[in-house]
Design a protein around this motif. Sequence first.
Motif, PDB file in Angstrom:
ATOM      1  N   GLU A   1       0.829  -1.209   0.000  1.00 55.64           N
ATOM      2  CA  GLU A   1       0.000   0.000   0.000  1.00 55.64           C
ATOM      3  C   GLU A   1       0.861   1.255   0.000  1.00 55.64           C
ATOM      4  OE1 GLU A   1      -3.447   2.176   2.731  1.00 55.64           O
ATOM      5  OE2 GLU A   1      -2.876   0.093   3.136  1.00 55.64           O
ATOM      6  N   THR A   2       1.920   1.252   0.791  1.00 55.46           N
ATOM      7  CA  THR A   2       2.804   2.413   0.841  1.00 55.46           C
ATOM      8  C   THR A   2       3.545   2.589  -0.474  1.00 55.46           C
ATOM      9  OG1 THR A   2       3.083   2.089   3.218  1.00 55.46           O
ATOM     10  CG2 THR A   2       4.665   3.523   2.115  1.00 55.46           C
ATOM     11  N   VAL A   3       3.998   1.494  -1.061  1.00 53.38           N
ATOM     12  CA  VAL A   3       4.652   1.569  -2.371  1.00 53.38           C
ATOM     13  C   VAL A   3       3.725   2.237  -3.380  1.00 53.38           C
ATOM     14  CG1 VAL A   3       5.476   0.219  -4.335  1.00 53.38           C
ATOM     15  CG2 VAL A   3       6.194  -0.393  -2.020  1.00 53.38           C
ATOM     16  N   ALA A   4       2.471   1.836  -3.376  1.00 57.27           N
ATOM     17  CA  ALA A   4       1.505   2.405  -4.325  1.00 57.27           C
ATOM     18  C   ALA A   4       1.331   3.903  -4.103  1.00 57.27           C
ATOM     19  CB  ALA A   4       0.166   1.691  -4.200  1.00 57.27           C
ATOM     20  N   ARG A   5       1.301   4.322  -2.864  1.00 59.74           N
ATOM     21  CA  ARG A   5       1.138   5.744  -2.559  1.00 59.74           C
ATOM     22  C   ARG A   5       2.365   6.547  -2.980  1.00 59.74           C
ATOM     23  NH1 ARG A   5      -1.476   5.491   3.572  1.00 59.74           N
ATOM     24  NH2 ARG A   5      -3.575   4.828   2.950  1.00 59.74           N
ATOM     25  N   VAL A   6       3.540   6.017  -2.670  1.00 63.35           N
ATOM     26  CA  VAL A   6       4.779   6.694  -3.055  1.00 63.35           C
ATOM     27  C   VAL A   6       4.857   6.805  -4.572  1.00 63.35           C
ATOM     28  CG1 VAL A   6       7.302   6.487  -3.108  1.00 63.35           C
ATOM     29  CG2 VAL A   6       6.052   6.062  -0.976  1.00 63.35           C
ATOM     30  N   ARG A   7       4.526   5.724  -5.253  1.00 60.21           N
ATOM     31  CA  ARG A   7       4.561   5.727  -6.717  1.00 60.21           C
ATOM     32  C   ARG A   7       3.632   6.793  -7.289  1.00 60.21           C
ATOM     33  NH1 ARG A   7       1.894   3.693 -11.155  1.00 60.21           N
ATOM     34  NH2 ARG A   7       3.237   2.865 -12.836  1.00 60.21           N
ATOM     35  N   GLU A   8       2.423   6.863  -6.778  1.00 54.67           N
ATOM     36  CA  GLU A   8       1.445   7.808  -7.300  1.00 54.67           C
ATOM     37  C   GLU A   8       1.906   9.255  -7.119  1.00 54.67           C
ATOM     38  OE1 GLU A   8      -1.702   9.502  -9.150  1.00 54.67           O
ATOM     39  OE2 GLU A   8      -1.079   7.388  -9.165  1.00 54.67           O
TER      40      GLU A   8
ATOM     41  N   THR B   1       3.045  11.573 -10.224  1.00 54.74           N
ATOM     42  CA  THR B   1       2.205  12.755 -10.427  1.00 54.74           C
ATOM     43  C   THR B   1       3.055  14.018 -10.485  1.00 54.74           C
ATOM     44  OG1 THR B   1       0.271  11.764  -9.381  1.00 54.74           O
ATOM     45  CG2 THR B   1       0.351  14.166  -9.444  1.00 54.74           C
ATOM     46  N   THR B   2       4.050  14.104  -9.617  1.00 50.10           N
ATOM     47  CA  THR B   2       4.960  15.253  -9.633  1.00 50.10           C
ATOM     48  C   THR B   2       5.664  15.370 -10.977  1.00 50.10           C
ATOM     49  OG1 THR B   2       5.342  15.103  -7.253  1.00 50.10           O
ATOM     50  CG2 THR B   2       6.978  16.297  -8.542  1.00 50.10           C
ATOM     51  N   LEU B   3       6.197  14.260 -11.487  1.00 44.82           N
ATOM     52  CA  LEU B   3       6.896  14.291 -12.772  1.00 44.82           C
ATOM     53  C   LEU B   3       5.943  14.634 -13.908  1.00 44.82           C
ATOM     54  CD1 LEU B   3       9.359  11.259 -12.583  1.00 44.82           C
ATOM     55  CD2 LEU B   3       9.646  13.593 -11.767  1.00 44.82           C
ATOM     56  N   ARG B   4       4.738  14.084 -13.832  1.00 44.74           N
ATOM     57  CA  ARG B   4       3.745  14.327 -14.879  1.00 44.74           C
ATOM     58  C   ARG B   4       3.349  15.807 -14.914  1.00 44.74           C
ATOM     59  NH1 ARG B   4       0.683  10.599 -13.294  1.00 44.74           N
ATOM     60  NH2 ARG B   4       1.628   8.930 -14.538  1.00 44.74           N
ATOM     61  N   GLU B   5       3.110  16.369 -13.756  1.00 48.52           N
ATOM     62  CA  GLU B   5       2.700  17.775 -13.687  1.00 48.52           C
ATOM     63  C   GLU B   5       3.804  18.716 -14.146  1.00 48.52           C
ATOM     64  OE1 GLU B   5       1.523  18.194  -9.626  1.00 48.52           O
ATOM     65  OE2 GLU B   5      -0.527  17.454  -9.989  1.00 48.52           O
ATOM     66  N   ARG B   6       5.042  18.304 -13.955  1.00 54.62           N
ATOM     67  CA  ARG B   6       6.176  19.143 -14.371  1.00 54.62           C
ATOM     68  C   ARG B   6       6.634  18.861 -15.791  1.00 54.62           C
ATOM     69  NH1 ARG B   6      10.637  18.684  -9.756  1.00 54.62           N
ATOM     70  NH2 ARG B   6      11.703  20.057 -11.249  1.00 54.62           N
ATOM     71  N   GLY B   7       6.012  17.884 -16.418  1.00 57.17           N
ATOM     72  CA  GLY B   7       6.349  17.561 -17.800  1.00 57.17           C
ATOM     73  C   GLY B   7       7.765  17.055 -17.982  1.00 57.17           C
ATOM     74  N   ILE B   8       8.247  16.268 -17.033  1.00 59.34           N
ATOM     75  CA  ILE B   8       9.622  15.774 -17.072  1.00 59.34           C
ATOM     76  C   ILE B   8       9.772  14.710 -18.161  1.00 59.34           C
ATOM     77  CG2 ILE B   8      11.460  14.665 -15.773  1.00 59.34           C
ATOM     78  CD1 ILE B   8      10.675  17.546 -14.889  1.00 59.34           C
ATOM     79  N   LYS B   9      10.743  14.914 -19.050  1.00 57.01           N
ATOM     80  CA  LYS B   9      10.976  13.996 -20.165  1.00 57.01           C
ATOM     81  C   LYS B   9      12.333  13.298 -20.099  1.00 57.01           C
ATOM     82  CE  LYS B   9       7.090  15.094 -22.205  1.00 57.01           C
ATOM     83  NZ  LYS B   9       5.964  14.119 -22.283  1.00 57.01           N
ATOM     84  N   SER B  10      13.165  13.663 -19.120  1.00 56.97           N
ATOM     85  CA  SER B  10      14.480  13.036 -19.006  1.00 56.97           C
ATOM     86  C   SER B  10      15.024  13.233 -17.602  1.00 56.97           C
ATOM     87  CB  SER B  10      15.467  13.620 -20.026  1.00 56.97           C
ATOM     88  OG  SER B  10      15.717  14.992 -19.739  1.00 56.97           O
TER      89      SER B  10
END
Length: 273
Positions: free
Chosen positions: A240-247, A251-260
């Motif tokens: 459960e904690t792994v899933a939360r950390v992953r999300e 989400t942080t990378l997605r919102e910042r548009g990180i490509k590399s």
Amino acid sequence: MDKVTEPAKLKAATTYNAAADHFDDGALAFWDRYGRETIERLRLKPGSIVLDVGCGSGASAIPAAKAVGPYGRVIGADLAERLLVMAQAKADAQNLTNATFRQGDMENLGYADDSFDAVVCVFAIFFVPDMVKQVRELWRMVRAGGQLAITTWGPRMFEPGSAAWWAAVKQFRPDLHAAFNPWERIITPQAVRQLLTESGIENADVTAEDGQQALQSPEDWWTVVLGSGYRWTLEQMDHETVARVREVNLTTLRERGIKSIETNVIYAVAAKT
């Protein structure tokens, strides 16, 4: 070798045995890239005898075996048995009968002085507490006219993915948050050169190289987490904690548009006269 029991070494072996399931995935292509580039810098002669310390799944040992040819020999040593099995499978698939892999502790490999034309250590020297002692150990096994190659991480390793990862870990498991990582002791050319000088090695060629690993999606970053040293931290969490950390992390990378992510490295090559 005897069963690994020392806590730090047991941690390393456990981490990379767990990471083996993603270690060679495409998002971690930097292992092969920097292993190959390390070997290219040595310009190995056919017939050379090479020791690869902390060889992983063969990123530097395989190109070394190709470079030294059928009359040469490459020995790869690592604590993680699963990575060694992968390395041997790669060598077998390419008919590289001159490459062998063994479980071994870099602090006590048991080889005599002046045993090798080249000793290679890629992304491993920082795992020992006394790096000066370890570099001296590697250097003593290099014969006159031979070379020592050490490759390590430069600054900002895996950023911005790493900062987002540790922020997510801190949110859910602050007890696992690492304020310091072992490779951070030598993330500048000056620090690497000082390490070599203190180890009795002068006139080494030390070169910093900036690098990037492209991410097709934020999920690629999670693959890097699974296939690298971050895996140990994950292994301490429940599902459960792994899933939360992953999300939160993705989400942080997605919102910042990180490509590399940054994969800056430092190469050091020293010739023994």
